[in-house]
Design an enzyme around this catalytic site. Structure first.
Site, PDB file in Angstrom:
ATOM      1  N   GLY A  25      45.428  17.688  63.644  1.00  0.00           N
ATOM      2  CA  GLY A  25      44.894  18.211  64.898  1.00  0.00           C
ATOM      3  C   GLY A  25      44.753  17.031  65.844  1.00  0.00           C
ATOM      4  O   GLY A  25      45.031  15.883  65.478  1.00  0.00           O
ATOM      5  N   SER A  26      44.247  17.300  67.048  1.00  0.00           N
ATOM      6  CA  SER A  26      44.149  16.227  68.052  1.00  0.00           C
ATOM      7  C   SER A  26      43.277  15.072  67.557  1.00  0.00           C
ATOM      8  O   SER A  26      43.542  13.914  67.833  1.00  0.00           O
ATOM      9  CB  SER A  26      43.551  16.813  69.341  1.00  0.00           C
ATOM     10  OG  SER A  26      42.348  17.520  69.018  1.00  0.00           O
ATOM     11  N   GLU A  28      43.123  13.654  64.813  1.00  0.00           N
ATOM     12  CA  GLU A  28      43.697  12.799  63.762  1.00  0.00           C
ATOM     13  C   GLU A  28      44.788  11.886  64.305  1.00  0.00           C
ATOM     14  O   GLU A  28      45.296  11.016  63.610  1.00  0.00           O
ATOM     15  CB  GLU A  28      44.283  13.681  62.649  1.00  0.00           C
ATOM     16  CG  GLU A  28      43.220  14.449  61.842  1.00  0.00           C
ATOM     17  CD  GLU A  28      42.581  15.541  62.675  1.00  0.00           C
ATOM     18  OE1 GLU A  28      43.306  16.410  63.190  1.00  0.00           O
ATOM     19  OE2 GLU A  28      41.346  15.535  62.837  1.00  0.00           O
ATOM     20  N   GLU A  47      45.562  24.325  55.361  1.00  0.00           N
ATOM     21  CA  GLU A  47      44.795  23.273  54.678  1.00  0.00           C
ATOM     22  C   GLU A  47      44.460  23.640  53.217  1.00  0.00           C
ATOM     23  O   GLU A  47      44.245  22.762  52.390  1.00  0.00           O
ATOM     24  CB  GLU A  47      43.501  22.986  55.448  1.00  0.00           C
ATOM     25  CG  GLU A  47      43.719  22.332  56.799  1.00  0.00           C
ATOM     26  CD  GLU A  47      43.946  23.365  57.894  1.00  0.00           C
ATOM     27  OE1 GLU A  47      44.059  24.581  57.596  1.00  0.00           O
ATOM     28  OE2 GLU A  47      44.039  22.959  59.063  1.00  0.00           O
ATOM     29  N   HIS A  70      42.084  18.291  59.897  1.00  0.00           N
ATOM     30  CA  HIS A  70      41.434  18.448  61.197  1.00  0.00           C
ATOM     31  C   HIS A  70      39.939  18.723  60.977  1.00  0.00           C
ATOM     32  O   HIS A  70      39.506  19.129  59.884  1.00  0.00           O
ATOM     33  CB  HIS A  70      42.097  19.609  61.952  1.00  0.00           C
ATOM     34  CG  HIS A  70      41.768  19.658  63.410  1.00  0.00           C
ATOM     35  ND1 HIS A  70      41.609  18.521  64.185  1.00  0.00           N
ATOM     36  CD2 HIS A  70      41.578  20.712  64.248  1.00  0.00           C
ATOM     37  CE1 HIS A  70      41.326  18.878  65.419  1.00  0.00           C
ATOM     38  NE2 HIS A  70      41.288  20.186  65.488  1.00  0.00           N
ATOM     39  N   HIS A 281      32.968  32.884  30.507  1.00  0.00           N
ATOM     40  CA  HIS A 281      33.362  33.689  31.681  1.00  0.00           C
ATOM     41  C   HIS A 281      32.848  35.118  31.495  1.00  0.00           C
ATOM     42  O   HIS A 281      32.129  35.658  32.299  1.00  0.00           O
ATOM     43  CB  HIS A 281      34.890  33.685  31.812  1.00  0.00           C
ATOM     44  CG  HIS A 281      35.377  34.303  33.084  1.00  0.00           C
ATOM     45  ND1 HIS A 281      36.673  34.182  33.542  1.00  0.00           N
ATOM     46  CD2 HIS A 281      34.767  35.078  34.005  1.00  0.00           C
ATOM     47  CE1 HIS A 281      36.818  34.831  34.676  1.00  0.00           C
ATOM     48  NE2 HIS A 281      35.677  35.379  34.982  1.00  0.00           N
ATOM     49  N   GLY A 400      39.071  28.535  38.557  1.00  0.00           N
ATOM     50  CA  GLY A 400      39.532  29.931  38.637  1.00  0.00           C
ATOM     51  C   GLY A 400      39.758  30.400  40.054  1.00  0.00           C
ATOM     52  O   GLY A 400      39.989  31.581  40.301  1.00  0.00           O
TER      53      GLY A 400
HETATM   54  C1  LIG Z   1      40.179  32.639  45.972  1.00  0.00           C
HETATM   55  C2  LIG Z   1      39.975  33.773  44.974  1.00  0.00           C
HETATM   56  N1  LIG Z   1      39.856  35.032  45.435  1.00  0.00           N
HETATM   57  C3  LIG Z   1      39.675  36.061  44.563  1.00  0.00           C
HETATM   58  C4  LIG Z   1      39.596  35.836  43.214  1.00  0.00           C
HETATM   59  C5  LIG Z   1      39.333  36.990  42.278  1.00  0.00           C
HETATM   60  N2  LIG Z   1      40.458  37.257  41.363  1.00  0.00           N
HETATM   61  C6  LIG Z   1      41.572  37.995  41.695  1.00  0.00           C
HETATM   62  C7  LIG Z   1      41.813  38.558  43.062  1.00  0.00           C
HETATM   63  C8  LIG Z   1      42.466  38.163  40.650  1.00  0.00           C
HETATM   64  C9  LIG Z   1      43.760  38.927  40.605  1.00  0.00           C
HETATM   65  C10 LIG Z   1      44.919  38.029  40.288  1.00  0.00           C
HETATM   66  O1  LIG Z   1      46.063  38.836  40.249  1.00  0.00           O
HETATM   67  P1  LIG Z   1      47.462  38.222  39.854  1.00  0.00           P
HETATM   68  O2  LIG Z   1      48.487  39.219  40.262  1.00  0.00           O
HETATM   69  O3  LIG Z   1      47.625  36.874  40.367  1.00  0.00           O
HETATM   70  O4  LIG Z   1      47.444  38.090  38.284  1.00  0.00           O
HETATM   71  P2  LIG Z   1      47.284  39.216  37.183  1.00  0.00           P
HETATM   72  O5  LIG Z   1      47.957  40.456  37.691  1.00  0.00           O
HETATM   73  O6  LIG Z   1      47.986  38.677  35.972  1.00  0.00           O
HETATM   74  O7  LIG Z   1      45.828  39.404  36.977  1.00  0.00           O
HETATM   75  S1  LIG Z   1      41.858  37.326  39.277  1.00  0.00           S
HETATM   76  C11 LIG Z   1      40.434  36.811  40.077  1.00  0.00           C
HETATM   77  O8  LIG Z   1      39.514  36.113  39.564  1.00  0.00           O
HETATM   78  C12 LIG Z   1      39.693  34.484  42.769  1.00  0.00           C
HETATM   79  N3  LIG Z   1      39.593  34.166  41.442  1.00  0.00           N
HETATM   80  N4  LIG Z   1      39.903  33.478  43.663  1.00  0.00           N
END
Ligand SMILES: Cc1ncc(Cn2c(C)c(CCOP(=O)(O)OP(=O)(O)O)sc2=O)c(N)n1
Ligand SMILES: [Ca+2]
Length: 525
Positions: A25-26, A28, A47, A70, A281, A400
């Site tokens: 951005g400006s 930087e 980003e 930025h 988890h 995750g």
């Molecule tokens: C940034 C972000 N947004 C939403 C999620 C929630 N989330 C989401 C939206 C998933 C679905 C992933 O679907 P995919 O098609 O990549 O894989 P699968 O079909 O194998 O589950 S798994 C999961 O934890 C996350 N982990 N991170």
């Protein structure tokens, strides 16, 4: 006169930080002007992708990249993937631009209010120097903090009128200083852990990402073989600490209390190295360990050892601890335990089972291929089918957070040009970082992107079942054409529905040296 900008590039050069990922951005431009020829600037179009690429690069190279972002909106956009960078202990150093120092208080356009606070708590350290005279030292501090165990991302915000000011007479001290990290497990701790392992009838190892991050995989193998102990990978793995082809490799622990306690119940000594205890988890409450089992935890992270709910912990460098334990414990002679087998999934008409996809990739990719995976419902299939033999063979979103995988694969391939990177990405995840395809095409970075297209958020369907959550809104993802999307970013692509076509496409992709996307139609059961 040496300017602060010149001194900072000298500092970056001194630390080998000549790869810069960015979106400008400006604010930087006065830092980036006259960009030194021995540095390379990798442009990302969002980003989040810039941060994920840098994170992948940092993990795969062990070298801190600089990320130039930025102010405010730019830094904010990068934060979606920052939890992964923090959990991966990835030493990324972020330099955020800032408006002219004397105008920030007026909240002028593209100024970042509270710039040092913005990235917290998703930073190991974050600052905006109180004056231009402290910019160089603050950046040096950010580099050192990022690289001292436990490593992690740091942020420095710099007003753009600082860059042209004089660096001052002491700049060479700051640029030239070296900082050494702690290097050894205490002798008495080595003796205590050795005695516990030698006294155990059925020891077991649970290994985490820091084993791979500290290049200690070979010593982990030596220790496991000396103990004749089965080896599990700690739950929700972001790296691969042990060869999946080794007879002692048992698989990945499930991310719940009862599942882990059951699998470890026949072991009277559980040695966890380089992982938190544990990153659960799914909530499945129960006793952390079966009676008669004792857990010993070796970690390089004070917060990990302090927050664990059970087990006796030792703070130590992972590589040193494994190397010395492997030479200290008594050698045992026992045949490896049987590894539980799972029946391979069956393909359907025009849709493959994930097992088919991962088996084909494992068969056809180079034996030292690197896998960057973000395909949440297929983890068990991946770890059951893909052969990984070497350090640095696997990266996944450590917290995750989706949006890491696809761009991180680009950063990993930049860091490891001698090894082929395969990105196994879910069709849902792909949309969180798709813009990384443009950078792969722009700089001809030969990642093979395999999108597992099951037309749904499979992991959420599964979680819904686990929580008995009915009546959920739709998680279907129909009609996303990844071939068109990839072509739009300049990446060649094809769509395959059968194993034969998949194997043809993979063979062609691995024989080439260009980025390719393969949309593999799979199903979720
Ligand atoms: C940034 C972000 N947004 C939403 C999620 C929630 N989330 C989401 C939206 C998933 C679905 C992933 O679907 P995919 O098609 O990549 O894989 P699968 O079909 O194998 O589950 S798994 C999961 O934890 C996350 N982990 N991170
Ligand atoms: Ca999916």
């Amino acid at each position: 006169m040496t300017t602060i900008r010149e001194a900072v590039f000298g500092l970056l050069r001194r630390h080998g930080m000549t790869t810069v990922f960015g979106n400008p951005g400006s604010n930087e431009l006065l830092f980036l002007k006259d960009f030194p020829s021995e540095f390379r600037y990798i442009l990302g179009l969002h980003e989040g992708a810039v941060m994920a690429m840098a994170d992948g690069y940092a993990q795969a190279s062990g070298q801190s990249p600089l990320v130039s972002l930025h102010s405010a909106a730019g830094t904010g956009s990068s934060m979606g993937v920052l939890p992964n960078t923090v959990y991966a202990k990835s030493p990324v150093v972020v330099l955020s631009g800032q408006q002219v120092r004397d105008t920030v208080g007026q909240d002028v356009m593209v100024s970042s209010q509270e710039a040092a606070l913005l990235p917290r708590p998703l930073s190991k350290w974050s600052t905006e120097p109180l004056g231009a005279g402290d910019v160089l030292r603050s950046l040096a501090q950010a580099i050192h903090i990022a690289n001292l165990a436990p490593k992690g991302p740091t942020h420095v915000s710099v007003p753009y009128d600082d860059w042209e000011r004089e660096a001052g007479e002491n700049a060479d001290f700051t640029v030239g200083r070296a900082v050494a990290d702690a290097t050894a497990l205490a002798d008495r701790h080595l003796d205590e852990i050795t005695a516990s392992l030698d006294a155990a009838s059925h020891p077991v190892l649970v290994l985490g990402p820091e084993v791979d991050a500290t290049h200690a995989n070979d010593d982990a193998v030596r220790l496991a073989e000396r103990l004749a102990a089965p080896v599990w990978v700690a739950p929700s793995p972001a790296r691969c600490p042990f060869p999946t082809t080794h007879p002692l490799f048992q698989g990945v622990l499930p991310a719940n209390v009862v599942g882990i306690a059951q699998l470890l119940s026949r072991h009277d000594a559980v040695l966890v190295v380089g992982a938190p205890v544990f990153r659960y988890h799914h909530q499945h409450p129960g006793r952390y360990l079966a009676d008669g089992s004792r857990l010993i935890h070796i970690s390089n992270d004070p917060s990990e050892v302090a927050r664990a709910p059970f087990g006796d912990a030792y703070l130590a460098p992972i590589d040193d601890a494994l190397a010395r334990l492997a030479g200290n414990v008594q050698a045992r002679d026992a045949s490896p335990p049987p590894r539980s087998e799972r029946a391979a999934g069956i393909d359907r008409a025009n849709r493959m089972h994930p097992d088919t996809v991962f088996r084909a990739i494992s068969d056809l990719a180079p034996e030292d291929a690197i896998h960057v995976v973000e395909s949440t419902s297929t983890a068990e299939s991946f770890w059951s089918n893909v052969a990984m033999r070497h350090q640095g063979s696997f990266y996944s979103a450590a917290a995750g957070g989706l949006g890491f995988g696809l761009p991180a694969a680009v950063g990993v391939q930049l860091a490891q040009p001698e090894r082929r990177v395969v990105a196994e990405i879910g069709d849902g995840s792909a949309n969180f970082g798709l813009v990384g395809l443009w950078t792969a095409a722009r700089y001809r970075i030969p990642v093979t992107f395999v999108v597992l297209r099951n037309d749904t958020y499979g992991a959420l369907v599964s979680f819904g079942r686990r929580l008995s959550a009915t009546g959920l809104p739709g998680f279907e993802l129909p009609d996303i054409d990844f071939v068109q999307l990839a072509n739009g970013y300049g990446v060649a692509a094809e769509s395959v529905c059968t194993e034969a076509r998949l194997r043809e496409s993979l063979t062609k992709a691995f024989a080439g040296d260009e980025p390719v996307l393969i949309e593999a139609h799979t199903y979720y059961e």
